[in-house]
Design a protein around this motif. Structure first.
Motif, PDB file in Angstrom:
ATOM      1  N   GLN A 161       0.829  -1.359  -0.100  1.00 56.26           N
ATOM      2  CA  GLN A 161       0.060  -0.020   0.037  1.00 56.26           C
ATOM      3  C   GLN A 161       0.800   1.224   0.025  1.00 56.26           C
ATOM      4  O   GLN A 161       1.935   1.282   0.844  1.00 56.26           O
ATOM      5  CB  GLN A 161      -0.859  -0.130   1.243  1.00 56.26           C
ATOM      6  CG  GLN A 161      -1.830  -1.279   1.372  1.00 56.26           C
ATOM      7  CD  GLN A 161      -2.855  -1.220   0.216  1.00 56.26           C
ATOM      8  OE1 GLN A 161      -3.585  -0.154  -0.145  1.00 56.26           O
ATOM      9  NE2 GLN A 161      -3.109  -2.230  -0.290  1.00 56.26           N
ATOM     10  N   THR A 162       0.489   2.306  -0.838  1.00 60.59           N
ATOM     11  CA  THR A 162       1.356   3.485  -0.807  1.00 60.59           C
ATOM     12  C   THR A 162       1.090   4.288   0.248  1.00 60.59           C
ATOM     13  O   THR A 162      -0.407   4.379   0.935  1.00 60.59           O
ATOM     14  CB  THR A 162       1.051   4.423  -2.029  1.00 60.59           C
ATOM     15  OG1 THR A 162       1.203   3.521  -3.293  1.00 60.59           O
ATOM     16  CG2 THR A 162       1.657   5.700  -2.162  1.00 60.59           C
ATOM     17  N   VAL A 163       2.108   4.630   1.127  1.00 59.15           N
ATOM     18  CA  VAL A 163       1.844   5.333   2.536  1.00 59.15           C
ATOM     19  C   VAL A 163       2.096   6.712   2.418  1.00 59.15           C
ATOM     20  O   VAL A 163       1.829   7.795   3.091  1.00 59.15           O
ATOM     21  CB  VAL A 163       2.269   4.805   3.526  1.00 59.15           C
ATOM     22  CG1 VAL A 163       1.959   3.475   3.712  1.00 59.15           C
ATOM     23  CG2 VAL A 163       3.844   4.706   3.592  1.00 59.15           C
ATOM     24  N   GLY A 164       2.912   7.111   1.200  1.00 62.28           N
ATOM     25  CA  GLY A 164       3.337   8.429   0.971  1.00 62.28           C
ATOM     26  C   GLY A 164       3.752   8.563  -0.408  1.00 62.28           C
ATOM     27  O   GLY A 164       4.435   7.682  -1.038  1.00 62.28           O
ATOM     28  N   ALA A 165       3.575   9.811  -1.086  1.00 64.45           N
ATOM     29  CA  ALA A 165       3.880  10.009  -2.672  1.00 64.45           C
ATOM     30  C   ALA A 165       3.993  11.561  -2.796  1.00 64.45           C
ATOM     31  O   ALA A 165       3.210  12.290  -2.240  1.00 64.45           O
ATOM     32  CB  ALA A 165       2.967   9.310  -3.581  1.00 64.45           C
ATOM     33  N   ILE A 166       4.900  11.762  -3.759  1.00 69.10           N
ATOM     34  CA  ILE A 166       4.996  13.331  -4.298  1.00 69.10           C
ATOM     35  C   ILE A 166       5.323  13.218  -5.813  1.00 69.10           C
ATOM     36  O   ILE A 166       5.731  12.260  -6.059  1.00 69.10           O
ATOM     37  CB  ILE A 166       5.950  13.996  -3.637  1.00 69.10           C
ATOM     38  CG1 ILE A 166       7.365  13.392  -3.775  1.00 69.10           C
ATOM     39  CG2 ILE A 166       5.812  14.124  -2.195  1.00 69.10           C
ATOM     40  CD1 ILE A 166       8.584  14.152  -3.421  1.00 69.10           C
ATOM     41  N   GLY A 167       5.027  14.270  -6.283  1.00 69.04           N
ATOM     42  CA  GLY A 167       5.391  14.559  -7.912  1.00 69.04           C
ATOM     43  C   GLY A 167       6.784  15.053  -7.855  1.00 69.04           C
ATOM     44  O   GLY A 167       7.543  14.740  -7.031  1.00 69.04           O
ATOM     45  N   VAL A 185      13.366  23.866  -3.339  1.00 69.44           N
ATOM     46  CA  VAL A 185      12.197  23.130  -3.308  1.00 69.44           C
ATOM     47  C   VAL A 185      10.968  24.254  -2.818  1.00 69.44           C
ATOM     48  O   VAL A 185      10.021  24.135  -3.316  1.00 69.44           O
ATOM     49  CB  VAL A 185      12.221  21.782  -2.487  1.00 69.44           C
ATOM     50  CG1 VAL A 185      12.308  22.218  -0.887  1.00 69.44           C
ATOM     51  CG2 VAL A 185      11.126  21.004  -2.783  1.00 69.44           C
ATOM     52  N   GLN A 186      11.414  25.114  -2.107  1.00 73.03           N
ATOM     53  CA  GLN A 186      10.348  26.186  -1.593  1.00 73.03           C
ATOM     54  C   GLN A 186      10.050  27.094  -2.892  1.00 73.03           C
ATOM     55  O   GLN A 186       8.975  27.353  -3.018  1.00 73.03           O
ATOM     56  CB  GLN A 186      10.647  27.078  -0.523  1.00 73.03           C
ATOM     57  CG  GLN A 186      10.894  26.036   0.794  1.00 73.03           C
ATOM     58  CD  GLN A 186      10.799  27.097   1.816  1.00 73.03           C
ATOM     59  OE1 GLN A 186      11.796  27.758   2.154  1.00 73.03           O
ATOM     60  NE2 GLN A 186      10.067  26.828   2.922  1.00 73.03           N
ATOM     61  N   ASP A 187      11.313  27.271  -3.622  1.00 73.64           N
ATOM     62  CA  ASP A 187      10.956  28.190  -4.680  1.00 73.64           C
ATOM     63  C   ASP A 187      10.088  27.634  -5.798  1.00 73.64           C
ATOM     64  O   ASP A 187       9.310  28.296  -6.322  1.00 73.64           O
ATOM     65  CB  ASP A 187      12.217  28.777  -5.571  1.00 73.64           C
ATOM     66  CG  ASP A 187      13.109  29.332  -4.411  1.00 73.64           C
ATOM     67  OD1 ASP A 187      12.719  29.983  -3.768  1.00 73.64           O
ATOM     68  OD2 ASP A 187      14.473  29.519  -4.662  1.00 73.64           O
ATOM     69  N   THR A 188      10.191  26.291  -5.956  1.00 72.12           N
ATOM     70  CA  THR A 188       9.787  25.613  -7.020  1.00 72.12           C
ATOM     71  C   THR A 188       8.108  24.950  -6.285  1.00 72.12           C
ATOM     72  O   THR A 188       7.368  24.455  -7.427  1.00 72.12           O
ATOM     73  CB  THR A 188      10.386  24.316  -7.453  1.00 72.12           C
ATOM     74  OG1 THR A 188      10.440  23.427  -6.578  1.00 72.12           O
ATOM     75  CG2 THR A 188      11.948  24.800  -8.045  1.00 72.12           C
ATOM     76  N   GLY A 189       7.914  25.016  -5.250  1.00 71.88           N
ATOM     77  CA  GLY A 189       6.560  24.492  -4.779  1.00 71.88           C
ATOM     78  C   GLY A 189       6.668  22.854  -4.707  1.00 71.88           C
ATOM     79  O   GLY A 189       5.458  22.479  -4.860  1.00 71.88           O
ATOM     80  N   GLY A 190       7.860  22.365  -5.033  1.00 75.50           N
ATOM     81  CA  GLY A 190       7.811  20.872  -5.037  1.00 75.50           C
ATOM     82  C   GLY A 190       7.438  20.199  -3.783  1.00 75.50           C
ATOM     83  O   GLY A 190       7.428  20.709  -2.594  1.00 75.50           O
ATOM     84  N   GLY A 191       7.310  18.910  -3.932  1.00 77.08           N
ATOM     85  CA  GLY A 191       7.095  18.094  -2.604  1.00 77.08           C
ATOM     86  C   GLY A 191       8.282  17.617  -1.809  1.00 77.08           C
ATOM     87  O   GLY A 191       9.175  17.516  -2.407  1.00 77.08           O
ATOM     88  N   LEU A 192       7.833  17.179  -0.655  1.00 78.43           N
ATOM     89  CA  LEU A 192       8.768  16.695   0.187  1.00 78.43           C
ATOM     90  C   LEU A 192       8.358  15.220   0.759  1.00 78.43           C
ATOM     91  O   LEU A 192       7.276  15.414   1.066  1.00 78.43           O
ATOM     92  CB  LEU A 192       8.987  17.345   1.377  1.00 78.43           C
ATOM     93  CG  LEU A 192      10.095  18.652   1.519  1.00 78.43           C
ATOM     94  CD1 LEU A 192      10.120  19.372   2.901  1.00 78.43           C
ATOM     95  CD2 LEU A 192      11.408  18.440   1.082  1.00 78.43           C
ATOM     96  N   LEU A 193       9.189  14.186   0.156  1.00 75.87           N
ATOM     97  CA  LEU A 193       8.741  12.813   0.856  1.00 75.87           C
ATOM     98  C   LEU A 193       9.831  12.469   1.685  1.00 75.87           C
ATOM     99  O   LEU A 193      11.153  12.222   1.357  1.00 75.87           O
ATOM    100  CB  LEU A 193       8.781  12.059  -0.385  1.00 75.87           C
ATOM    101  CG  LEU A 193       8.472  10.591   0.084  1.00 75.87           C
ATOM    102  CD1 LEU A 193       7.231  10.239   0.918  1.00 75.87           C
ATOM    103  CD2 LEU A 193       8.414   9.622  -1.174  1.00 75.87           C
TER     104      LEU A 193
END
Length: 154
Positions: free
Chosen positions: A18-24, A66-74
Protein backbone atom coordinates in the motif's frame (compact mmCIF):
# COMPACT_ATOMS: atom_id res chain seq x y z
CA UNK A 1 21.61 14.28 11.67
CA UNK A 2 22.27 12.69 8.35
CA UNK A 3 20.19 12.88 5.20
CA UNK A 4 20.39 12.04 1.54
CA UNK A 5 18.39 14.30 -0.76
CA UNK A 6 17.32 13.07 -4.16
CA UNK A 7 15.75 15.46 -6.63
CA UNK A 8 12.89 13.47 -8.12
CA UNK A 9 10.27 13.73 -10.82
CA UNK A 10 8.13 11.50 -8.62
CA UNK A 11 8.55 9.24 -5.60
CA UNK A 12 6.43 7.02 -3.41
CA UNK A 13 6.77 4.72 -0.41
CA UNK A 14 4.89 1.46 -0.06
CA UNK A 15 4.36 -0.61 3.08
CA UNK A 16 2.75 -4.01 2.65
CA UNK A 17 1.83 -3.22 -0.95
CA UNK A 18 0.00 0.00 0.00
CA UNK A 19 1.26 3.48 -0.84
CA UNK A 20 1.74 5.43 2.39
CA UNK A 21 3.35 8.56 0.92
CA UNK A 22 3.86 9.99 -2.56
CA UNK A 23 4.95 13.18 -4.29
CA UNK A 24 5.39 14.48 -7.81
CA UNK A 25 8.40 16.69 -8.55
CA UNK A 26 10.40 17.58 -5.45
CA UNK A 27 12.76 15.96 -2.97
CA UNK A 28 12.90 12.47 -1.57
CA UNK A 29 14.77 12.89 1.72
CA UNK A 30 16.16 9.94 3.64
CA UNK A 31 16.60 11.03 7.28
CA UNK A 32 18.67 9.53 10.10
CA UNK A 33 19.01 10.79 13.66
CA UNK A 34 22.37 10.07 15.26
CA UNK A 35 23.21 9.68 18.93
CA UNK A 36 23.46 13.12 20.49
CA UNK A 37 21.16 14.82 17.98
CA UNK A 38 18.53 17.23 19.28
CA UNK A 39 15.83 19.47 17.86
CA UNK A 40 18.56 22.03 17.12
CA UNK A 41 20.22 19.70 14.60
CA UNK A 42 16.81 18.77 13.18
CA UNK A 43 15.96 22.46 12.70
CA UNK A 44 19.30 23.14 10.97
CA UNK A 45 18.85 20.10 8.73
CA UNK A 46 15.33 21.09 7.69
CA UNK A 47 16.36 24.70 7.05
CA UNK A 48 19.13 23.49 4.74
CA UNK A 49 16.82 21.04 2.95
CA UNK A 50 14.22 23.73 2.28
CA UNK A 51 16.74 26.35 1.08
CA UNK A 52 19.23 24.19 -0.87
CA UNK A 53 19.24 25.44 -4.46
CA UNK A 54 19.31 22.23 -6.48
CA UNK A 55 16.43 22.85 -8.89
CA UNK A 56 16.93 24.46 -12.28
CA UNK A 57 15.83 28.00 -13.01
CA UNK A 58 14.65 29.24 -16.44
CA UNK A 59 18.27 29.38 -17.63
CA UNK A 60 18.91 25.76 -16.62
CA UNK A 61 21.14 26.63 -13.63
CA UNK A 62 20.68 24.99 -10.23
CA UNK A 63 19.38 28.14 -8.63
CA UNK A 64 16.05 27.31 -7.00
CA UNK A 65 15.06 25.53 -3.81
CA UNK A 66 12.18 23.14 -3.25
CA UNK A 67 10.37 26.08 -1.65
CA UNK A 68 10.96 28.21 -4.75
CA UNK A 69 9.55 25.52 -7.03
CA UNK A 70 6.68 24.45 -4.75
CA UNK A 71 7.84 20.85 -5.06
CA UNK A 72 6.93 18.10 -2.66
CA UNK A 73 8.95 16.64 0.20
CA UNK A 74 8.86 12.92 0.86
CA UNK A 75 10.54 12.29 4.23
CA UNK A 76 11.62 8.71 4.90
CA UNK A 77 13.35 7.51 8.08
CA UNK A 78 16.52 5.53 7.36
CA UNK A 79 18.72 4.60 10.31
CA UNK A 80 21.14 2.77 7.99
CA UNK A 81 22.60 6.13 6.94
CA UNK A 82 24.53 5.95 10.23
CA UNK A 83 26.31 2.76 9.14
CA UNK A 84 29.93 2.36 10.18
CA UNK A 85 31.69 0.03 7.75
CA UNK A 86 35.24 0.51 8.99
CA UNK A 87 35.34 -2.59 11.22
CA UNK A 88 34.67 -5.42 8.80
CA UNK A 89 31.99 -6.54 6.41
CA UNK A 90 28.95 -6.19 8.65
CA UNK A 91 27.91 -2.57 9.20
CA UNK A 92 27.55 -1.28 12.73
CA UNK A 93 24.70 1.10 13.50
CA UNK A 94 25.80 2.20 16.97
CA UNK A 95 25.94 5.85 15.88
CA UNK A 96 22.22 5.82 15.03
CA UNK A 97 19.93 7.23 17.69
CA UNK A 98 18.07 4.69 19.81
CA UNK A 99 14.73 3.77 18.19
CA UNK A 100 12.58 5.86 20.55
CA UNK A 101 14.82 8.91 20.12
CA UNK A 102 15.05 8.35 16.37
CA UNK A 103 11.25 8.24 16.10
CA UNK A 104 10.88 11.36 18.24
CA UNK A 105 13.32 13.34 16.10
CA UNK A 106 11.89 12.02 12.83
CA UNK A 107 8.37 12.99 13.98
CA UNK A 108 9.73 16.40 14.96
CA UNK A 109 11.27 16.93 11.49
CA UNK A 110 7.99 15.90 9.86
CA UNK A 111 5.93 18.25 12.04
CA UNK A 112 8.30 21.17 11.43
CA UNK A 113 8.36 20.45 7.68
CA UNK A 114 4.54 20.45 7.57
CA UNK A 115 4.51 23.78 9.37
CA UNK A 116 6.97 25.31 6.89
CA UNK A 117 6.17 23.65 3.56
CA UNK A 118 2.81 23.03 1.87
CA UNK A 119 3.41 19.52 0.48
CA UNK A 120 4.94 16.93 2.81
CA UNK A 121 4.49 13.15 2.60
CA UNK A 122 6.22 10.48 4.68
CA UNK A 123 7.19 6.88 4.89
CA UNK A 124 6.42 4.85 7.99
CA UNK A 125 8.97 4.78 10.80
CA UNK A 126 10.56 1.34 11.43
CA UNK A 127 8.51 -0.33 8.69
CA UNK A 128 9.77 -2.52 5.87
CA UNK A 129 9.36 0.09 3.13
CA UNK A 130 9.75 -0.08 -0.60
CA UNK A 131 10.81 3.28 -2.00
CA UNK A 132 10.14 4.01 -5.66
CA UNK A 133 11.59 7.07 -7.33
CA UNK A 134 12.50 8.65 -10.61
CA UNK A 135 15.69 10.55 -9.82
CA UNK A 136 15.79 13.80 -11.77
CA UNK A 137 19.20 14.59 -13.23
CA UNK A 138 20.24 12.46 -11.39
CA UNK A 139 20.81 14.78 -8.46
CA UNK A 140 21.67 13.13 -5.15
CA UNK A 141 23.11 15.20 -2.29
CA UNK A 142 24.38 13.84 1.05
CA UNK A 143 23.86 16.24 3.94
CA UNK A 144 25.09 15.89 7.52
CA UNK A 145 24.45 18.26 10.39
CA UNK A 146 26.82 17.27 13.22
CA UNK A 147 25.71 17.53 16.84
CA UNK A 148 26.58 20.78 18.56
CA UNK A 149 30.05 21.02 20.10
CA UNK A 150 30.35 19.47 23.51
CA UNK A 151 27.83 16.70 22.87
CA UNK A 152 29.33 13.28 23.56
CA UNK A 153 29.78 11.04 20.53
CA UNK A 154 31.38 7.62 20.96
Amino acid sequence: MISVLQRVREARVEVGGQTVGAIGPGLLVLVCAERGDTEAEADRLLAKILKLRIFSDAAGKMNQSVQDTGGGLLLVSQFTLAADTTGGNRPSFTQAAAPDEGRRLYDYVVAQARALHPQVATGQFAADMQVHLVNDGPVTIPLRIPPAAGVYQK
